[in-house]
Design a protein around this motif. Structure first.
Motif, short mmCIF file in Angstrom:
data_model
loop_
_atom_site.label_atom_id
_atom_site.label_comp_id
_atom_site.label_asym_id
_atom_site.label_seq_id
_atom_site.Cartn_x
_atom_site.Cartn_y
_atom_site.Cartn_z
N PRO A 96 0.68 -1.38 -0.05
CA PRO A 96 -0.10 0.06 -0.15
C PRO A 96 0.88 1.22 -0.05
CG PRO A 96 -1.03 -1.59 1.50
CD PRO A 96 0.59 -2.10 1.13
N ILE A 97 1.82 1.23 0.62
CA ILE A 97 2.66 2.54 0.72
C ILE A 97 3.39 2.91 -0.65
CG2 ILE A 97 4.72 1.61 1.48
CD1 ILE A 97 3.30 4.50 2.94
N GLU A 98 3.50 1.92 -1.56
CA GLU A 98 4.18 2.52 -2.75
C GLU A 98 3.65 3.50 -3.48
OE1 GLU A 98 6.71 0.55 -4.29
OE2 GLU A 98 7.03 -0.19 -2.43
N ALA A 99 2.31 3.93 -3.22
CA ALA A 99 1.77 5.12 -3.81
C ALA A 99 2.47 6.48 -3.39
CB ALA A 99 0.05 5.09 -3.70
N TYR A 100 2.88 6.35 -2.10
CA TYR A 100 3.38 7.56 -1.47
C TYR A 100 4.99 7.84 -1.68
CZ TYR A 100 -1.46 7.15 0.14
OH TYR A 100 -2.96 7.15 0.07
N ILE A 142 -0.93 4.42 7.14
CA ILE A 142 -1.50 5.41 5.82
C ILE A 142 -2.62 6.20 6.57
CG2 ILE A 142 -2.57 5.42 3.54
CD1 ILE A 142 -0.38 3.17 2.86
N GLU A 143 -3.46 5.47 7.14
CA GLU A 143 -4.94 6.09 7.60
C GLU A 143 -4.41 7.30 8.56
OE1 GLU A 143 -7.30 2.97 9.11
OE2 GLU A 143 -7.69 2.18 7.10
N LYS A 144 -3.43 6.74 9.31
CA LYS A 144 -3.17 7.70 10.68
C LYS A 144 -2.50 8.77 10.30
CE LYS A 144 -1.49 6.79 15.11
NZ LYS A 144 -0.59 5.56 16.16
N ASN A 145 -1.75 8.75 9.12
CA ASN A 145 -1.12 9.94 8.30
C ASN A 145 -1.54 10.37 7.04
OD1 ASN A 145 1.68 10.00 10.38
ND2 ASN A 145 0.99 7.94 9.95
N GLN A 146 -2.78 10.16 6.85
CA GLN A 146 -3.32 10.44 5.52
C GLN A 146 -3.35 11.91 5.19
OE1 GLN A 146 -4.94 8.02 3.41
NE2 GLN A 146 -4.40 9.86 2.06
N LEU A 186 0.38 12.36 3.95
CA LEU A 186 0.73 11.48 2.66
C LEU A 186 0.28 11.97 1.61
CD1 LEU A 186 0.74 7.97 4.44
CD2 LEU A 186 2.82 9.14 3.51
N ALA A 187 -1.15 12.40 1.83
CA ALA A 187 -1.85 12.98 0.49
C ALA A 187 -1.09 14.35 -0.08
CB ALA A 187 -3.25 13.60 0.90
N GLY A 188 -0.49 15.08 0.69
CA GLY A 188 0.24 16.26 0.09
C GLY A 188 1.59 15.74 -0.37
N ILE A 189 2.08 14.60 0.18
CA ILE A 189 3.10 13.88 -0.44
C ILE A 189 3.02 13.37 -1.80
CG2 ILE A 189 5.08 12.23 -0.37
CD1 ILE A 189 5.02 12.49 2.59
N LYS A 190 1.84 12.68 -2.02
CA LYS A 190 1.37 12.19 -3.34
C LYS A 190 1.10 12.91 -4.32
CE LYS A 190 -1.36 8.54 -5.07
NZ LYS A 190 -1.78 9.30 -6.46
N ARG A 191 0.54 14.33 -3.83
CA ARG A 191 0.24 15.38 -4.83
C ARG A 191 1.41 16.06 -5.53
NH1 ARG A 191 -4.02 16.83 -0.90
NH2 ARG A 191 -2.79 18.16 -0.14
N ALA A 192 2.47 16.00 -4.52
CA ALA A 192 3.82 16.57 -5.18
C ALA A 192 4.56 15.56 -5.69
CB ALA A 192 4.67 16.92 -3.84
N ILE A 193 4.32 14.28 -5.58
CA ILE A 193 5.03 13.41 -6.47
C ILE A 193 4.54 13.29 -7.73
CG2 ILE A 193 5.27 10.70 -6.75
CD1 ILE A 193 5.95 10.72 -3.72
#
Length: 319
Positions: A59-63, A293-297, A300-307
């Motif tokens: 699951p963490i691969e997306a981030y 991931i839920e705990k740090n959503q 992580l959402a900001g990180i994914k947007r930047a990636i």
């Protein structure tokens, strides 16, 4: 055996220093222990029957900036930097990174040896290309003039657009950070560097792995694996032990495995398959990642947007 250096991947393809975390000696900021801790073992909806991790994605691969994503970004940066160099009269001086191995290959030793053919031929030794990462072709020597244009002077600063109003080469102003700095700006790397200098997804991956290893469901499978191994004449309490103990120490130090090493590795794989250790391990570790991931959503959402922004910019360069 410590499997975590393989979890904390180090992307050799960052030779172009696309992100700050790959370019300096700064100490990684520590994430809070609470953000990386699952209070109680997470539920697992289903346990797959798995012998190998081929094709599986955690699951963490997306981030994460995985090695393949690094390759895409660095190759886009190479194209942009070479275009920049041409403005100063230099020929293309940077080479692209060739494709990495398939993702499933990078997972081949995450839970130790799991492929029966590899075990039968190599024991616990690495096969040719097993887990290897693609490397950049050797670079040509860089002249002082090229280095200045490529990286800019050490004390050079510029505005948000990279304009310095300072150092020039043959009458052309060198952008802040040189051609490398310019290419980073065009790839939107600044936002990622700002919000994820420590590559937080890697912390989650590491924390989830350690907690999964200690989970009663995984430890129970270790015990079943150990019983299976004893039935084959090998006394190990968990799959980490064969590489840690003295029995195979001499064999592992040699270029080729001994017959005993191969026999141990083959039994290891057979017992993992018999008790479905890989399937349980994968399911439990994935569950820990999902909980973290839920705990740090929000973070992580900001990180994914930047990636995603960097990858979109890179795709616009490489096509």
């Amino acid at each position: 055996m410590n499997r975590y250096p393989t979890l904390r991947w180090v992307a050799a393809a960052t030779a172009l220093c696309l992100v700050a975390s790959g370019c300096g000696d700064e100490k990684r900021p520590a994430a809070s222990s609470d953000s990386l801790t699952v209070a109680s073992p997470p539920a697992v909806a289903a346990i797959p029957q798995l012998d190998l991790l081929d094709g599986k994605v955690f699951p963490i691969e997306a981030y994460k900036l995985t090695p393949e994503k690094f390759r895409q970004l660095n190759n886009a940066q190479t194209i942009l930097a070479n275009r920049c160099l041409s403005r100063f009269g230099f020929p293309p001086s940077l080479q692209q990174v060739p494709p990495t191995l398939p993702p499933d290959t990078s997972l081949s030793r995450r839970y130790g040896i799991t492929d029966p053919a590899t075990a039968a031929k190599y024991g616990y030794h690495q096969s040719a290309g097993d887990g290897a990462q693609a490397s950049r072709p050797p670079a040509e020597p860089v002249s002082k003039e090229l280095s200045l244009v490529l990286y800019g002077p050490p004390d050079q600063t510029g505005d948000a657009n990279g304009n310095t109003g300072g150092t020039a080469h043959k009458g052309v102003e060198i952008p802040a950070g040189g051609c490398m700095g310019e290419s980073k700006r065009k790839l939107n790397a600044a936002e990622y560097e700002r919000i994820d200098p420590e590559q937080f997804a890697g912390d989650i991956e590491l924390a989830a792995g350690k907690q999964a290893d200690a989970d009663p469901r995984v430890r129970g499978k270790f015990a079943e694996w150990s019983t299976c191994m004893k039935g084959k004449g090998f006394d190990y309490r968990d799959p980490f032990q064969p590489l840690d103990g003295d029995t195979l120490k001499t064999s592992l130090a040699q270029p080729t495995p001994t017959a005993v090493e191969i026999q141990t590795a083959v039994a290891d794989v057979e017992c993992k398959q018999q008790v479905n250790l890989v399937g349980v391990w994968f399911a439990v570790e994935s569950a820990y990642e999902e909980r973290l991931i839920e705990k740090n959503q929000e973070r992580l959402a900001g990180i994914k947007r930047a990636i995603d922004a960097m990858l979109k910019a890179a795709a616009g360069v490489t096509g």
